[in-house]
Enzyme design. Sequence first.
Site, PDB file in Angstrom:
ATOM      1  N   ASP A 109       0.833  -1.206   0.000  1.00 48.76           N
ATOM      2  CA  ASP A 109       0.000   0.000   0.000  1.00 48.76           C
ATOM      3  C   ASP A 109       0.861   1.246   0.000  1.00 48.76           C
ATOM      4  O   ASP A 109       1.425   1.631   1.023  1.00 48.76           O
ATOM      5  CB  ASP A 109      -0.917   0.002   1.220  1.00 48.76           C
ATOM      6  CG  ASP A 109      -1.964   1.097   1.164  1.00 48.76           C
ATOM      7  OD1 ASP A 109      -1.998   1.834   0.153  1.00 48.76           O
ATOM      8  OD2 ASP A 109      -2.751   1.216   2.115  1.00 48.76           O
TER       9      ASP A 109
ATOM     10  N   ASP B 282      -1.166   5.305  -6.731  1.00 51.19           N
ATOM     11  CA  ASP B 282      -1.533   4.483  -5.583  1.00 51.19           C
ATOM     12  C   ASP B 282      -1.641   3.016  -5.984  1.00 51.19           C
ATOM     13  O   ASP B 282      -2.367   2.678  -6.927  1.00 51.19           O
ATOM     14  CB  ASP B 282      -2.867   4.974  -5.001  1.00 51.19           C
ATOM     15  CG  ASP B 282      -3.304   4.172  -3.798  1.00 51.19           C
ATOM     16  OD1 ASP B 282      -2.439   3.808  -2.986  1.00 51.19           O
ATOM     17  OD2 ASP B 282      -4.514   3.908  -3.658  1.00 51.19           O
TER      18      ASP B 282
END
Length: 480
Positions: free
Chosen positions: A157, A360
Amino acid sequence: MEGKTISLSFLLLSLLAISVSSTSLQYHTLLLHSLPLTQLQSLDFDAQLLSGDGSDLDPDNTLSLQLHHVDLVSPSSFNATPHALFKLRLQRDAYRAKAISDLASANATLGRRAGKPHAGGRDFSSSVVSGLSQGSGEYFTRIGVGTPSKYVYMVLDTGSDVVWIQCSPCKKCYTQSDPVFDPSKSSSFLGVACGSPLCRRLDSGSCNRKKCLYQVSYGDGSFTVGDFSTETLTFRGTRVNNVALGCGHDNEGLFVGAAGLLGLGRGRLSFPTQAGRRFGRKFSYCLVDRSASSKPSYLVFGESAVSRTAVFTPLVKNPKLDTFYYVELTGFSVGGARVPAIRPSLFKLDAAGDGGVIVDSGTSVTRLTRPAYVALRDAFRMGAKDLKRAPDFSLFDTCFDLSGKTEVKVPTVVMHFRGADVSLPASNYLIPVDSDGTFCFAFAGTMSGLSIIGNIQQQGFRVVFDLAGNRLGFAPRGCA
């Protein structure tokens, strides 16, 4: 035609072979082939990956773990239909995108943690797998935790800084693929004292019986709570000592499959920062094809992370929010022509920290601020006007019925960043959403000022985070 073929099976339903005309950059040709699910189910599992005993190192002393599609190690996922898994994935993706946008607009900071840097002279890396079959749009990496090492899947992440793992005894734990980590059986596990400098670095920390406790809450309502500690992580035989780690005893929400999360954000308490200047200042990953490919790829830390074929764009600093990786997106081309309505100002990060564009790993579908998305979508529709339209699907409003076809031509799509043009393979923007031949344009609009480059568009590229050089790069065909 120049013969370059790329395989895709977004829902294990089909493969797309892509070739680009040597005389025109306006179209990709998609060749559609049937791939029976039984063919995927008969693939041999990687026993070494399952056991986590991958102690062999690359010849150049790069520490690395292989990247595989999670379908190779989660045969139970075949009990769920691809359609159901995809619906769940899009739901989770919507929650995540909203949470990131809300956080950015509030100019808040995510939970962060720190530890001692790794002592050693080698680069290191870990494997990355797609979480698709678990109903997750995220990617997993397999890492050893504790001493002796217990290998588990953890979510990659880049949108958060926190490293955490589910721990026993559980007050409440969600279902994960591996056994829950037991810190009492690890000789390297060490709790952090309340009031210590490390404990004070937590954004959401507290104390109980002189022990430091952490809490991380996510915008979708998920949260993890437990003991703040330091622990050893092992990457294919190379150990990274004293990593600050949340040992979660109460973990609730939309977490799926993985044992925890490896925070790769830009903040001072993320894992890249913890890994030390030599290693953490440069890392890269390549997100594998969502087909059940047996070919590995890697999450790499250190000098070896920087691909020689990457094109780079400068990282942009948000003074109000240090976690996210902001870049300067200037526009798009469709079918070889710049989309004039998409102006750089639509993606500008202002002085207050609002707007901008982030890259992301945990968001699947790229979200563009609404005016930019509409212009991109309309340009693509115009270029694909000869294709039969299909009804909208979930958040996708531009879908096509390609059933019965063996090949179709679709307009090329190029993302223009400051200093770098990234031409997307067709499989990164036209994806199957059911078993009936429906394909959708894999972008979406958002009313938020923040745009997010998601992992569908990143697939197959080695994405390089060169923090020492303050730049981010994309290298095509980077998963080999």
